[in-house]
Design a protein around this motif. Structure first.
Motif, PDB file in Angstrom:
ATOM      1  N   GLN A 232       0.751  -1.378  -0.054  1.00  0.00           N
ATOM      2  CA  GLN A 232       0.088   0.043   0.033  1.00  0.00           C
ATOM      3  C   GLN A 232       1.004   1.182  -0.074  1.00  0.00           C
ATOM      4  O   GLN A 232      -0.031   2.961  -0.527  1.00  0.00           O
ATOM      5  N   LEU A 233       2.266   1.179   0.396  1.00  0.00           N
ATOM      6  CA  LEU A 233       2.662   2.011   0.737  1.00  0.00           C
ATOM      7  C   LEU A 233       3.951   2.435  -1.247  1.00  0.00           C
ATOM      8  O   LEU A 233       4.074   3.489  -1.121  1.00  0.00           O
ATOM      9  N   LEU A 234       4.004   1.454  -1.738  1.00  0.00           N
ATOM     10  CA  LEU A 234       4.196   1.581  -2.861  1.00  0.00           C
ATOM     11  C   LEU A 234       3.203   2.276  -3.974  1.00  0.00           C
ATOM     12  O   LEU A 234       3.519   2.441  -4.562  1.00  0.00           O
ATOM     13  N   LEU A 235       2.432   1.548  -4.120  1.00  0.00           N
ATOM     14  CA  LEU A 235       0.309   1.834  -4.670  1.00  0.00           C
ATOM     15  C   LEU A 235      -0.273   2.144  -4.073  1.00  0.00           C
ATOM     16  O   LEU A 235      -0.877   1.429  -3.723  1.00  0.00           O
ATOM     17  N   GLU A 236      -1.427   3.408  -3.666  1.00  0.00           N
ATOM     18  CA  GLU A 236      -2.536   3.183  -2.759  1.00  0.00           C
ATOM     19  C   GLU A 236      -3.805   2.832  -3.561  1.00  0.00           C
ATOM     20  O   GLU A 236      -3.945   4.047  -3.744  1.00  0.00           O
ATOM     21  N   VAL A 237      -3.936   1.953  -4.223  1.00  0.00           N
ATOM     22  CA  VAL A 237      -4.803   0.991  -4.826  1.00  0.00           C
ATOM     23  C   VAL A 237      -5.271   0.330  -4.025  1.00  0.00           C
ATOM     24  O   VAL A 237      -4.896  -0.995  -4.773  1.00  0.00           O
ATOM     25  N   PRO A 238      -5.601   0.071  -3.122  1.00  0.00           N
ATOM     26  CA  PRO A 238      -5.894  -1.204  -2.083  1.00  0.00           C
ATOM     27  C   PRO A 238      -6.859  -1.850  -3.531  1.00  0.00           C
ATOM     28  O   PRO A 238      -6.642  -3.664  -3.341  1.00  0.00           O
ATOM     29  N   LEU A 239      -7.559  -1.986  -4.160  1.00  0.00           N
ATOM     30  CA  LEU A 239      -8.647  -2.772  -4.531  1.00  0.00           C
ATOM     31  C   LEU A 239      -8.132  -3.476  -5.721  1.00  0.00           C
ATOM     32  O   LEU A 239      -7.796  -4.899  -6.644  1.00  0.00           O
ATOM     33  N   LEU A 240      -6.659  -2.779  -6.623  1.00  0.00           N
ATOM     34  CA  LEU A 240      -5.366  -3.172  -7.401  1.00  0.00           C
ATOM     35  C   LEU A 240      -4.890  -4.872  -6.563  1.00  0.00           C
ATOM     36  O   LEU A 240      -5.335  -5.477  -6.742  1.00  0.00           O
ATOM     37  N   TRP A 241      -4.357  -4.431  -5.797  1.00  0.00           N
ATOM     38  CA  TRP A 241      -4.009  -5.468  -4.674  1.00  0.00           C
ATOM     39  C   TRP A 241      -4.893  -6.283  -4.641  1.00  0.00           C
ATOM     40  O   TRP A 241      -4.250  -7.572  -4.878  1.00  0.00           O
ATOM     41  N   ASP A 242      -6.198  -6.153  -4.254  1.00  0.00           N
ATOM     42  CA  ASP A 242      -6.805  -7.366  -3.939  1.00  0.00           C
ATOM     43  C   ASP A 242      -7.359  -8.272  -5.141  1.00  0.00           C
ATOM     44  O   ASP A 242      -7.118  -9.179  -5.000  1.00  0.00           O
ATOM     45  N   TYR A 243      -7.014  -7.430  -6.331  1.00  0.00           N
ATOM     46  CA  TYR A 243      -7.075  -8.229  -7.635  1.00  0.00           C
ATOM     47  C   TYR A 243      -6.377  -8.967  -7.828  1.00  0.00           C
ATOM     48  O   TYR A 243      -6.627 -10.501  -7.647  1.00  0.00           O
ATOM     49  N   LEU A 244      -4.452  -8.088  -7.791  1.00  0.00           N
ATOM     50  CA  LEU A 244      -3.925  -9.401  -7.051  1.00  0.00           C
ATOM     51  C   LEU A 244      -3.160 -10.005  -6.794  1.00  0.00           C
ATOM     52  O   LEU A 244      -3.581 -11.443  -7.005  1.00  0.00           O
ATOM     53  N   ALA A 245      -4.366 -10.393  -5.644  1.00  0.00           N
ATOM     54  CA  ALA A 245      -4.010 -11.414  -4.611  1.00  0.00           C
ATOM     55  C   ALA A 245      -4.697 -12.216  -5.164  1.00  0.00           C
ATOM     56  O   ALA A 245      -4.697 -13.810  -4.459  1.00  0.00           O
ATOM     57  N   ALA A 246      -6.151 -11.635  -5.549  1.00  0.00           N
ATOM     58  CA  ALA A 246      -7.061 -12.866  -5.889  1.00  0.00           C
ATOM     59  C   ALA A 246      -6.635 -13.789  -6.972  1.00  0.00           C
ATOM     60  O   ALA A 246      -6.809 -15.202  -6.734  1.00  0.00           O
ATOM     61  N   VAL A 247      -6.038 -13.213  -7.992  1.00  0.00           N
ATOM     62  CA  VAL A 247      -5.351 -13.745  -9.289  1.00  0.00           C
ATOM     63  C   VAL A 247      -4.290 -15.088  -8.854  1.00  0.00           C
ATOM     64  O   VAL A 247      -4.181 -15.868  -9.062  1.00  0.00           O
ATOM     65  N   GLY A 248      -3.730 -14.885  -7.846  1.00  0.00           N
ATOM     66  CA  GLY A 248      -2.402 -15.062  -7.822  1.00  0.00           C
ATOM     67  C   GLY A 248      -2.930 -16.522  -6.775  1.00  0.00           C
ATOM     68  O   GLY A 248      -2.658 -17.132  -6.621  1.00  0.00           O
ATOM     69  N   TYR A 249      -4.229 -16.371  -5.677  1.00  0.00           N
ATOM     70  CA  TYR A 249      -4.648 -17.128  -4.220  1.00  0.00           C
ATOM     71  C   TYR A 249      -5.229 -18.021  -5.786  1.00  0.00           C
ATOM     72  O   TYR A 249      -5.272 -19.722  -5.396  1.00  0.00           O
ATOM     73  N   TYR A 250      -6.329 -17.674  -6.728  1.00  0.00           N
ATOM     74  CA  TYR A 250      -7.298 -18.629  -7.065  1.00  0.00           C
ATOM     75  C   TYR A 250      -5.896 -19.396  -8.257  1.00  0.00           C
ATOM     76  O   TYR A 250      -7.154 -20.281  -9.077  1.00  0.00           O
ATOM     77  N   THR A 251      -4.487 -18.762  -8.772  1.00  0.00           N
ATOM     78  CA  THR A 251      -4.166 -19.877  -9.409  1.00  0.00           C
ATOM     79  C   THR A 251      -3.306 -20.978  -8.456  1.00  0.00           C
ATOM     80  O   THR A 251      -3.641 -21.840  -9.301  1.00  0.00           O
ATOM     81  N   LEU A 252      -3.070 -21.102  -7.352  1.00  0.00           N
ATOM     82  CA  LEU A 252      -2.477 -21.687  -7.132  1.00  0.00           C
ATOM     83  C   LEU A 252      -2.670 -23.155  -7.157  1.00  0.00           C
ATOM     84  O   LEU A 252      -2.101 -24.206  -7.395  1.00  0.00           O
ATOM     85  N   PRO A 253      -3.760 -23.807  -6.738  1.00  0.00           N
ATOM     86  CA  PRO A 253      -4.404 -25.350  -7.109  1.00  0.00           C
ATOM     87  C   PRO A 253      -4.565 -24.744  -8.727  1.00  0.00           C
ATOM     88  O   PRO A 253      -3.966 -26.820  -9.430  1.00  0.00           O
ATOM     89  N   VAL A 254      -4.638 -24.678  -9.906  1.00  0.00           N
ATOM     90  CA  VAL A 254      -4.321 -24.876 -10.747  1.00  0.00           C
ATOM     91  C   VAL A 254      -2.681 -25.183 -11.418  1.00  0.00           C
ATOM     92  O   VAL A 254      -2.247 -26.513 -11.919  1.00  0.00           O
ATOM     93  N   ALA A 255      -1.514 -24.429 -10.833  1.00  0.00           N
ATOM     94  CA  ALA A 255      -0.164 -24.774 -10.729  1.00  0.00           C
ATOM     95  C   ALA A 255       0.342 -26.600  -9.939  1.00  0.00           C
ATOM     96  O   ALA A 255       0.659 -26.665 -10.930  1.00  0.00           O
ATOM     97  N   MET A 256      -0.876 -26.216  -8.618  1.00  0.00           N
ATOM     98  CA  MET A 256      -0.334 -28.306  -8.140  1.00  0.00           C
ATOM     99  C   MET A 256      -0.920 -28.768  -8.648  1.00  0.00           C
ATOM    100  O   MET A 256      -0.134 -30.146  -9.177  1.00  0.00           O
ATOM    101  N   GLY A 257      -1.920 -28.533 -10.014  1.00  0.00           N
ATOM    102  CA  GLY A 257      -3.058 -29.479 -10.451  1.00  0.00           C
ATOM    103  C   GLY A 257      -1.915 -30.006 -11.535  1.00  0.00           C
ATOM    104  O   GLY A 257      -2.363 -31.338 -12.164  1.00  0.00           O
ATOM    105  N   LEU A 258      -1.691 -28.704 -12.485  1.00  0.00           N
ATOM    106  CA  LEU A 258      -0.730 -29.757 -14.007  1.00  0.00           C
ATOM    107  C   LEU A 258       0.864 -30.162 -13.620  1.00  0.00           C
ATOM    108  O   LEU A 258       0.807 -31.266 -14.250  1.00  0.00           O
TER     109      LEU A 258
END
Length: 580
Positions: A232-258
């Protein structure tokens, strides 16, 4: 990817620089008792203030609560109010730190709105705008006053979340960076690991395995970076960081499944393929619908958590059944992933209130995964010498870019540490250090040193009448006038609020009084504009104290000048008083 890594390593080094102890002062105070709550939303008066903040008749409606989150008896309500009486403290620049809020909030210090996160429509509702941490500035005279929080949430949780502390602003910044340093290190390590894994996927025979490892490292690294508070100190756009966190979180089982599908290829793992394909569909659909405005991003987490729980049970059942089909390297990676998945489940339980709030060291498990991959890479070191030599030139360029990024960020930090964010003047911290230096010079060379305290008259009434944005415009304008009016040798600082101070090395009280007299004339002719509107005239009161004329110790000048300022205000304001 290279630019992202450069920024991350620069941030990592900056975090290590800032992890030094904060300046001495009152310790942070956790507000973990004295809270009350009330369901529903307050009606608002014609002047825009909520009726509940000063309605003694409704005091019986407020109920005690241990922590202002998820009160009992919600019954589908989307609105809640919380309040607490603020304790005493002697912080120089007091702020209230909140780890997070579900979902949007207003903070009222009695009948004054001092903070808002999110937009409230006429019905008192609004959309999810991210889960940032919050820093709420408090006035100096906050002790004993009641602070109210108006909260709206259509999420599973409602209220403040995590931790709530009273502390100094600089202490909070140190606290955030110190707590984030480990996550920044691990996220940078994971992103570098992802880059190397993708490169190996291009040049090695075992491409799918390297691609799965790289995708998992990229997802975990992105999630950790987005969820660390320092982002948040680097870039104060909370929703953008939450989208990045969600995409990373939702990608974890895809990577492990592959990875698992490739490793169990001989067993024809149709179920594993269907699992990662299902998660890939969710990865595309959930953020896509949120971006389209069909749903809030916050509503995509609970279904995914349930899906992930089932997925992990199925995946690890398959792993146990077919464990003999894995080699030692694959078993090491699976073990590290299992630890990571376990901590994800603990974090999930904390997020849904099934466990008491605590910081779950997910980054430690991610680091374990990264170290497992590094150990495997060391075993295969002889096979990667050619690829590493070809990467050498590219890595040298990255180091140069990171060094430049670090230098720029250090310069920015230095300016931030000694500069008032609103006016651009030097701040109280800079003043304290400079006064020590100038006092030593004045004593050593037996030269005069003058302090002039300046306060804008009736500024609170001006703020109440014209609004805080207009008040900020005046503060910036007055700061600019002060900067241009005094000598290059004089230093103008903002002490806080509407109070300024000028350090005048070599100046006598008479010189300072003449200079301030000219300043009163200049300000009497100055009109400030806000949104194409001319603001009313303002005046200032000034207090002067000089070493050695008024004090034997230059360090006592600030107290003497403050007394002279008080005398100027007591005698009618818009005047100059010299300490006597």
């Amino acid at each position: 990817m290279r630019t992202l890594l450069s920024s991350l390593f620069g941030t990592l080094l900056l975090a290590l620089l800032l992890a030094a102890p904060a300046c001495a002062g009152p310790a942070p105070l956790a507000l973990d008792e004295g809270w009350e709550y009330r369901w529903g939303d307050s009606p608002f008066r014609a002047d825009g203030t909520p009726a509940w903040v000063d309605d003694p008749a409704s005091s019986s409606e407020w109920q005690p609560i241990a922590f202002p989150s998820n009160p009992p008896g919600r019954g589908g309500s989307k609105h809640a109010w919380f309040r607490i009486t603020l304790p005493e403290g002697k912080w120089r620049d007091p702020v209230l730190y909140i780890y997070s809020v579900d979902l949007i909030t207003q903070a009222w210090l009695e009948d004054e709105l001092i903070y808002q996160y999110g937009h409230f429509d006429p019905r008192g509702e609004g959309r999810f705008e991210g889960w940032p941490w919050h820093m709420i500035s408090l006035p100096e005279a906050f002790a004993g006053r009641t602070l109210y929080f108006r909260v709206f949430s259509d999420y599973t949780d409602i209220g403040l979340w995590g931790e709530i502390k009273l502390m100094d602003r600089l202490d909070l910044l140190h606290y955030i960076i110190e707590r984030s340093a480990g996550d920044l290190v691990v996220s940078a390590f994971l992103l570098l690991l992802a880059l190397l894994a993708f490169i190996f996927a291009l040049v090695q025979a075992d491409r799918r395995s390297f691609f799965g490892i790289g995708l998992f490292a990229l997802a975990a690294g992105s999630m950790l970076l987005a969820e660390t508070q320092a982002s948040q100190l680097l870039l104060e756009v909370p929703l953008l960081w939450d989208y990045l966190a969600a995409v990373g979180y939702y990608t974890l089982p895809v990577a492990m499944g592959l990875m698992l599908e490739h490793w169990f290829a001989a067993q024809r793992p149709t179920l594993l393929r269907r699992i990662w394909q299902l998660h890939l569909g969710y990865l595309v659909m959930a953020p896509g619908l949120a971006l389209a405005g069909v749903i809030d991003l916050s509503s995509t987490f609970p279904p995914f958590d349930a899906l992930l729980l089932v997925t992990l049970l199925v995946m690890f059942t398959i792993i146990i059944v077919h464990l003999d089909a894995l080699n030692a390297e694959q078993k090491l990676i699976i073990t590290s992933y299992g630890l990571f998945a376990l901590l994800l489940l603990v974090d999930m339980a904390v997020a849904h209130g099934l466990l008491p709030w605590r910081r779950v060291p997910v980054s430690g498990a991610a680091l374990g995964f990264a170290l497992a991959v590094v150990m495997i890479s060391i075993w295969h070191y002889q096979h990667t010498q050619g690829e590493l030599r070809r990467l050498n030139l590219s890595l040298e360029k990255q180091v140069a870019e990171r060094t430049r990024a670090l230098e720029q960020m250090v310069e920015k930090l230095q300016a931030y540490s000694y500069q008032d964010a609103l006016t651009g003047l030097h701040n109280r911290r800079y003043f304290d250090e400079l006064l020590q230096h100038e006092a030593a010079v004045a004593r050593r060379h037996a030269t005069p040193l003058t302090l002039a305290m300046i306060d804008i008259d009736h500024f609170k009434q001006f703020n109440d009448r014209e609004g805080h944005e207009a008040g900020d415009t005046v503060l910036v304008g007055v700061g600019r006038v002060l900067t241009h009016h005094f000598r290059d040798a004089d230093v103008v600082c903002r002490m806080g609020g509407e109070e300024f101070v000028v350090i005048m090395p070599g100046a006598t009280a008479a010189i300072a009084e003449a200079r301030l007299g000219e300043l009163l004339e200049v300000l009497s002719r100055t009109r400030f504009r806000h949104r194409e509107r001319v603001l009313g005239p303002l005046s200032i009161s000034c207090g002067i104290a000089t070493y050695p004329e008024h004090a034997g110790d230059p360090l006592t000048l600030i107290g003497l000048a403050d007394k002279a300022l008080y005398s100027a205000k007591h005698r009618g304001r818009a005047r100059i008083e010299t300490y006597a």
